[in-house]
Design an enzyme around this catalytic site. Structure first.
Site, PDB file in Angstrom:
ATOM      1  N   GLY A  12       0.781  -1.233   0.000  1.00 24.87           N
ATOM      2  CA  GLY A  12       0.000   0.000   0.000  1.00 24.87           C
ATOM      3  C   GLY A  12       0.809   1.277   0.000  1.00 24.87           C
ATOM      4  O   GLY A  12       0.317   2.314   0.450  1.00 24.87           O
ATOM      5  N   ASN A  14       1.508   3.027  -2.595  1.00 30.37           N
ATOM      6  CA  ASN A  14       0.760   3.945  -3.471  1.00 30.37           C
ATOM      7  C   ASN A  14      -0.461   4.497  -2.756  1.00 30.37           C
ATOM      8  O   ASN A  14      -0.763   5.685  -2.862  1.00 30.37           O
ATOM      9  CB  ASN A  14       0.318   3.237  -4.752  1.00 30.37           C
ATOM     10  CG  ASN A  14       1.397   3.249  -5.806  1.00 30.37           C
ATOM     11  OD1 ASN A  14       1.665   4.273  -6.425  1.00 30.37           O
ATOM     12  ND2 ASN A  14       2.049   2.110  -5.990  1.00 30.37           N
ATOM     13  N   ASN A 100      -7.040   1.837 -12.550  1.00 32.60           N
ATOM     14  CA  ASN A 100      -5.993   0.920 -12.097  1.00 32.60           C
ATOM     15  C   ASN A 100      -4.624   1.448 -12.505  1.00 32.60           C
ATOM     16  O   ASN A 100      -4.503   2.203 -13.470  1.00 32.60           O
ATOM     17  CB  ASN A 100      -6.212  -0.455 -12.745  1.00 32.60           C
ATOM     18  CG  ASN A 100      -5.196  -1.496 -12.274  1.00 32.60           C
ATOM     19  OD1 ASN A 100      -4.877  -1.574 -11.082  1.00 32.60           O
ATOM     20  ND2 ASN A 100      -4.674  -2.285 -13.201  1.00 32.60           N
ATOM     21  N   HIS A 102      -0.820  -0.054 -13.583  1.00 29.10           N
ATOM     22  CA  HIS A 102      -0.084  -1.272 -13.934  1.00 29.10           C
ATOM     23  C   HIS A 102       1.396  -0.912 -14.062  1.00 29.10           C
ATOM     24  O   HIS A 102       1.733   0.082 -14.716  1.00 29.10           O
ATOM     25  CB  HIS A 102      -0.618  -1.847 -15.253  1.00 29.10           C
ATOM     26  CG  HIS A 102      -0.018  -3.168 -15.576  1.00 29.10           C
ATOM     27  ND1 HIS A 102      -0.421  -4.328 -14.949  1.00 29.10           N
ATOM     28  CD2 HIS A 102       0.976  -3.511 -16.421  1.00 29.10           C
ATOM     29  CE1 HIS A 102       0.312  -5.339 -15.412  1.00 29.10           C
ATOM     30  NE2 HIS A 102       1.162  -4.866 -16.301  1.00 29.10           N
TER      31      HIS A 102
HETATM   32  C1  GRF Z   1       2.571  -1.245  -7.789  1.00 24.68           C
HETATM   33  O1  GRF Z   1       3.767  -1.415  -8.484  1.00 24.68           O
HETATM   34  C2  GRF Z   1       1.409  -1.238  -8.735  1.00 24.68           C
HETATM   35  O2  GRF Z   1       1.705  -0.768  -9.996  1.00 24.68           O
HETATM   36  C3  GRF Z   1       1.050  -2.685  -8.830  1.00 24.68           C
HETATM   37  O3  GRF Z   1       1.277  -3.192  -7.539  1.00 24.68           O
HETATM   38  C4  GRF Z   1       2.265  -2.416  -6.889  1.00 24.68           C
HETATM   39  C5  GRF Z   1       1.705  -2.010  -5.559  1.00 24.68           C
HETATM   40  O4  GRF Z   1       2.688  -1.463  -4.728  1.00 24.68           O
HETATM   41  N1  GRF Z   1      -0.251  -2.835  -9.396  1.00 24.68           N
HETATM   42  P1  GRF Z   1       2.279  -0.809  -3.347  1.00 24.68           P
HETATM   43  O5  GRF Z   1       1.459  -1.838  -2.577  1.00 24.68           O
HETATM   44  O6  GRF Z   1       1.471   0.412  -3.637  1.00 24.68           O
HETATM   45  O7  GRF Z   1       3.554  -0.492  -2.662  1.00 24.68           O
END
Ligand code: GRF
Length: 189
Positions: A12, A14, A100, A102
């Protein structure tokens, strides 16, 4: 206020970055964080930042209207998938706008099984010279909705999955909140 719900299955980082970005935003607020993994670190991160966090079961997601009803009650305008690993069922796609992220340049390195380190491993195996991120709308198939934004970064010959993942994460932190903001509050051009 436009309400966002964040869906995540893992660490998490992001989600945390998005929560911080919108903390004092005049038009957008992160209402809540939702995870299909009861032990996911994202739930703790959200709580630390004072955002409600909830775990839901596969069954609740696919077989009942519990989660849908809850999100509708909260007047969620946008669901943001930030490292969320389940395929979103059609009823959610019909009811909500969903974005989303990616960690590669779709349509390359997308589809079922292409997530997290599997994506970076495949990019390195193919000796790609660049990779990047794709922020896109969610459609009924994995990684197939319209693109909102792509950003690129180099891949170096001595990269490992970890060094590449770190570079990709930096791009994600830089662009993901802004792409969400632009989607919800488009600047007149
Ligand atoms: C990110 O690289 C995102 O693009 C992918 O999963 C990862 C999640 O990372 N879908 P985090 O949990 O936000 O650190």
């Amino acid at each position: 206020m436009k309400n966002i719900a964040l869906f995540a299955s893992g660490s998490g980082s992001n989600a945390e970055n998005i929560i911080k970005y919108f903390e004092n935003h005049p038009n957008v607020r992160v209402d809540s964080v939702w995870s299909n993994k009861s032990g996911a670190f994202v739930l703790q991160r959200a709580l630390n930042l004072g955002v409600e966090s909830h775990y839901f079961t596969r069954k609740e997601f696919y077989e009942t209207d519990k989660l849908m009803n809850e999100l509708q009650k909260r007047k969620i305008e946008l669901i943001v998938l930030a490292g969320f690993l389940l395929l979103v069922p059609p009823k959610f796609i019909e009811a909500f706008h969903i974005i989303n992220i990616h960690p590669a340049l779709l349509p390359s390195y997308g589809g079922k099984g292409m997530y997290g380190s599997f994506v970076h491993e495949a990019v390195l195996l193919n000796k790609e010279k660049e990779s990047g991120i794709t922020i896109h709308l969610v459609d009924k198939e994995y990684d197939k909705g319209a693109n909102l934004l792509q950003a690129r970064c180099p891949v170096f010959p001595d990269d490992s999955v970890d060094t590449l993942a770190a570079r990709i994460h930096e791009l994600e932190y830089q662009y993901f909140p802004k792409a969400i903001e632009e989607y919800l509050c488009p600047k007149s051009k």
